[in-house]
Design a protein around this motif. Sequence first.
Motif, PDB file in Angstrom:
ATOM      1  N   ILE A   1       0.871  -1.261   0.063  1.00 48.48           N
ATOM      2  CA  ILE A   1      -0.067   0.081  -0.002  1.00 48.48           C
ATOM      3  C   ILE A   1       1.113   1.370   0.169  1.00 48.48           C
ATOM      4  CG2 ILE A   1      -1.966   1.047   0.823  1.00 48.48           C
ATOM      5  CD1 ILE A   1      -2.549  -1.088   2.682  1.00 48.48           C
ATOM      6  N   VAL A   2       0.852   1.937  -1.085  1.00 49.05           N
ATOM      7  CA  VAL A   2       1.898   3.078  -1.192  1.00 49.05           C
ATOM      8  C   VAL A   2       1.234   4.391  -1.725  1.00 49.05           C
ATOM      9  CG1 VAL A   2       4.106   3.781  -2.079  1.00 49.05           C
ATOM     10  CG2 VAL A   2       3.806   1.377  -1.744  1.00 49.05           C
ATOM     11  N   PRO A   3       0.334   4.987  -0.811  1.00 51.50           N
ATOM     12  CA  PRO A   3      -0.189   6.133  -1.276  1.00 51.50           C
ATOM     13  C   PRO A   3       0.858   7.223  -1.864  1.00 51.50           C
ATOM     14  CG  PRO A   3      -1.230   5.551   0.715  1.00 51.50           C
ATOM     15  CD  PRO A   3      -0.021   4.650   0.465  1.00 51.50           C
ATOM     16  N   VAL A   4       0.656   8.064  -2.887  1.00 55.05           N
ATOM     17  CA  VAL A   4       1.227   8.895  -3.182  1.00 55.05           C
ATOM     18  C   VAL A   4       1.193  10.219  -2.127  1.00 55.05           C
ATOM     19  CG1 VAL A   4       1.592  10.992  -4.975  1.00 55.05           C
ATOM     20  CG2 VAL A   4       1.104   8.845  -5.496  1.00 55.05           C
ATOM     21  N   ARG A   5       2.378  10.557  -1.584  1.00 49.93           N
ATOM     22  CA  ARG A   5       2.607  11.324  -0.452  1.00 49.93           C
ATOM     23  C   ARG A   5       2.110  10.724   0.865  1.00 49.93           C
ATOM     24  NH1 ARG A   5       5.061  13.747  -3.582  1.00 49.93           N
ATOM     25  NH2 ARG A   5       4.888  15.969  -4.282  1.00 49.93           N
ATOM     26  N   MET A   6       0.742  10.708   1.282  1.00 51.05           N
ATOM     27  CA  MET A   6       0.432  10.281   2.483  1.00 51.05           C
ATOM     28  C   MET A   6      -0.896   9.666   2.579  1.00 51.05           C
ATOM     29  SD  MET A   6       1.462  13.488   4.727  1.00 51.05           S
ATOM     30  CE  MET A   6       3.008  14.305   4.465  1.00 51.05           C
ATOM     31  N   THR A   7      -1.466   8.879   3.401  1.00 51.31           N
ATOM     32  CA  THR A   7      -2.594   8.061   3.438  1.00 51.31           C
ATOM     33  C   THR A   7      -3.751   8.921   3.636  1.00 51.31           C
ATOM     34  OG1 THR A   7      -1.406   6.157   4.683  1.00 51.31           O
ATOM     35  CG2 THR A   7      -3.897   6.627   5.094  1.00 51.31           C
ATOM     36  N   GLU A   8      -3.406  10.148   4.215  1.00 49.45           N
ATOM     37  CA  GLU A   8      -4.625  10.888   4.248  1.00 49.45           C
ATOM     38  C   GLU A   8      -5.062  11.496   2.964  1.00 49.45           C
ATOM     39  OE1 GLU A   8      -2.477  10.965   8.286  1.00 49.45           O
ATOM     40  OE2 GLU A   8      -2.019  11.182   6.014  1.00 49.45           O
ATOM     41  N   ALA A   9      -4.264  11.672   1.787  1.00 49.08           N
ATOM     42  CA  ALA A   9      -5.074  11.614   0.618  1.00 49.08           C
ATOM     43  C   ALA A   9      -6.045  10.965   0.198  1.00 49.08           C
ATOM     44  CB  ALA A   9      -3.731  11.872  -0.474  1.00 49.08           C
ATOM     45  N   TRP A  10      -6.090   9.734   0.795  1.00 49.87           N
ATOM     46  CA  TRP A  10      -7.289   8.723   0.453  1.00 49.87           C
ATOM     47  C   TRP A  10      -8.447   8.985   1.248  1.00 49.87           C
ATOM     48  CZ3 TRP A  10      -4.853   3.230  -0.428  1.00 49.87           C
ATOM     49  CH2 TRP A  10      -3.879   3.189  -1.329  1.00 49.87           C
ATOM     50  N   LEU A  11      -8.682  10.133   2.187  1.00 46.63           N
ATOM     51  CA  LEU A  11      -9.709  10.143   2.755  1.00 46.63           C
ATOM     52  C   LEU A  11     -10.476  11.653   2.602  1.00 46.63           C
ATOM     53  CD1 LEU A  11      -8.580   8.991   6.280  1.00 46.63           C
ATOM     54  CD2 LEU A  11      -9.528   7.758   4.599  1.00 46.63           C
ATOM     55  N   LEU A  12      -9.724  12.335   1.810  1.00 46.16           N
ATOM     56  CA  LEU A  12     -10.358  13.853   1.429  1.00 46.16           C
ATOM     57  C   LEU A  12     -11.285  13.806   0.437  1.00 46.16           C
ATOM     58  CD1 LEU A  12      -6.795  15.408   0.741  1.00 46.16           C
ATOM     59  CD2 LEU A  12      -8.165  15.646   2.748  1.00 46.16           C
ATOM     60  N   PHE A  13     -11.815  12.728  -0.176  1.00 47.85           N
ATOM     61  CA  PHE A  13     -12.877  12.910  -1.135  1.00 47.85           C
ATOM     62  C   PHE A  13     -14.328  12.885  -0.372  1.00 47.85           C
ATOM     63  CE2 PHE A  13     -12.737   8.411  -0.418  1.00 47.85           C
ATOM     64  CZ  PHE A  13     -14.105   7.872  -0.296  1.00 47.85           C
ATOM     65  N   ASP A  14     -14.561  12.519   0.709  1.00 44.76           N
ATOM     66  CA  ASP A  14     -15.808  12.471   1.264  1.00 44.76           C
ATOM     67  C   ASP A  14     -16.139  13.396   2.346  1.00 44.76           C
ATOM     68  OD1 ASP A  14     -18.182  11.578   2.775  1.00 44.76           O
ATOM     69  OD2 ASP A  14     -17.776   9.283   2.115  1.00 44.76           O
ATOM     70  N   GLU A  15     -16.630  14.734   1.835  1.00 46.97           N
ATOM     71  CA  GLU A  15     -16.953  15.827   2.929  1.00 46.97           C
ATOM     72  C   GLU A  15     -18.025  15.313   3.995  1.00 46.97           C
ATOM     73  OE1 GLU A  15     -18.587  20.338   2.537  1.00 46.97           O
ATOM     74  OE2 GLU A  15     -17.438  19.669   0.917  1.00 46.97           O
ATOM     75  N   PRO A  16     -19.151  14.818   3.647  1.00 46.05           N
ATOM     76  CA  PRO A  16     -19.872  14.485   4.696  1.00 46.05           C
ATOM     77  C   PRO A  16     -19.186  13.695   5.799  1.00 46.05           C
ATOM     78  CG  PRO A  16     -21.216  14.080   2.671  1.00 46.05           C
ATOM     79  CD  PRO A  16     -19.524  14.316   2.328  1.00 46.05           C
ATOM     80  N   ALA A  17     -18.441  12.600   5.455  1.00 44.97           N
ATOM     81  CA  ALA A  17     -17.629  11.796   6.320  1.00 44.97           C
ATOM     82  C   ALA A  17     -16.926  12.656   7.403  1.00 44.97           C
ATOM     83  CB  ALA A  17     -16.789  10.694   5.881  1.00 44.97           C
ATOM     84  N   ILE A  18     -16.165  13.587   6.808  1.00 44.74           N
ATOM     85  CA  ILE A  18     -15.386  14.506   7.431  1.00 44.74           C
ATOM     86  C   ILE A  18     -16.276  15.282   8.390  1.00 44.74           C
ATOM     87  CG2 ILE A  18     -13.710  16.677   7.312  1.00 44.74           C
ATOM     88  CD1 ILE A  18     -12.866  15.498   4.684  1.00 44.74           C
ATOM     89  N   ARG A  19     -17.145  16.063   8.018  1.00 46.34           N
ATOM     90  CA  ARG A  19     -18.038  16.658   8.688  1.00 46.34           C
ATOM     91  C   ARG A  19     -18.622  15.947  10.006  1.00 46.34           C
ATOM     92  NH1 ARG A  19     -19.132  21.678   6.766  1.00 46.34           N
ATOM     93  NH2 ARG A  19     -18.828  21.948   4.624  1.00 46.34           N
TER      94      ARG A  19
END
Length: 211
Positions: A103-121
């Motif tokens: 599992i090698v995200p480009v830059r960092m893992t957190e990049a894979w969590l940025l697409f879901d705004e409702p989940a962040i809220r």
Amino acid sequence: MTPLTYTLVADGPSDRCLEPIINWTLAQAMKPSAALIDSQFADFRDTPGAPRRLDERITRAVEQFPCDLLFVHRDAERDSPERRRDEIAEAIRDVGLAHVVCIVPVRMTEAWLLFDEPAIRRAAGNPHGTVSLNLPAASRFEVLPDPKQVLGDALLMASEAKGRKLRQFQRDISMLKHRVAELIEDFTPLRRLSAFQAFEHEVRAIVEAFR
């Protein structure tokens, strides 16, 4: 049905947020069968003589967390994904485990969590907030210099917390990032990212090998 047991060896404890992504990807690959998945996270923080080098952590993980499938995570950060994959291949060379997924995200893992705004809220405890989170377009996820900071800032903005509550919220950021991953039900949008495409391809190949 006997569950498929996997162990995750990650860069750090905050990368446990990869577990929901792994579970979803495995479940997708195992369809139409019902996926019984048992996850383990190789955390050595409280272990005397905790291993530090990647090969040492992998060896200890296989010993302490027996599994059918090993996931090894390394953020690419400033190196290329190919170099990180070479590092993992070198580290697992003498382990003797047949089924390993990088599992090698480009830059960092957190990049894979940025697409879901409702989940962040929702993770921020303010699901009906309307303040702009300034989330980047998905096309930029893999070129962001610091996705960890972007996600942390988005959580802080979503919380709309102030004063003492804000200070407490800042202390809980790592836990809340994991909560974001738990709240996301569908990771399909990640399929537009090259790093996730490579990861999912490996997972599907492994599942086919099991079959």
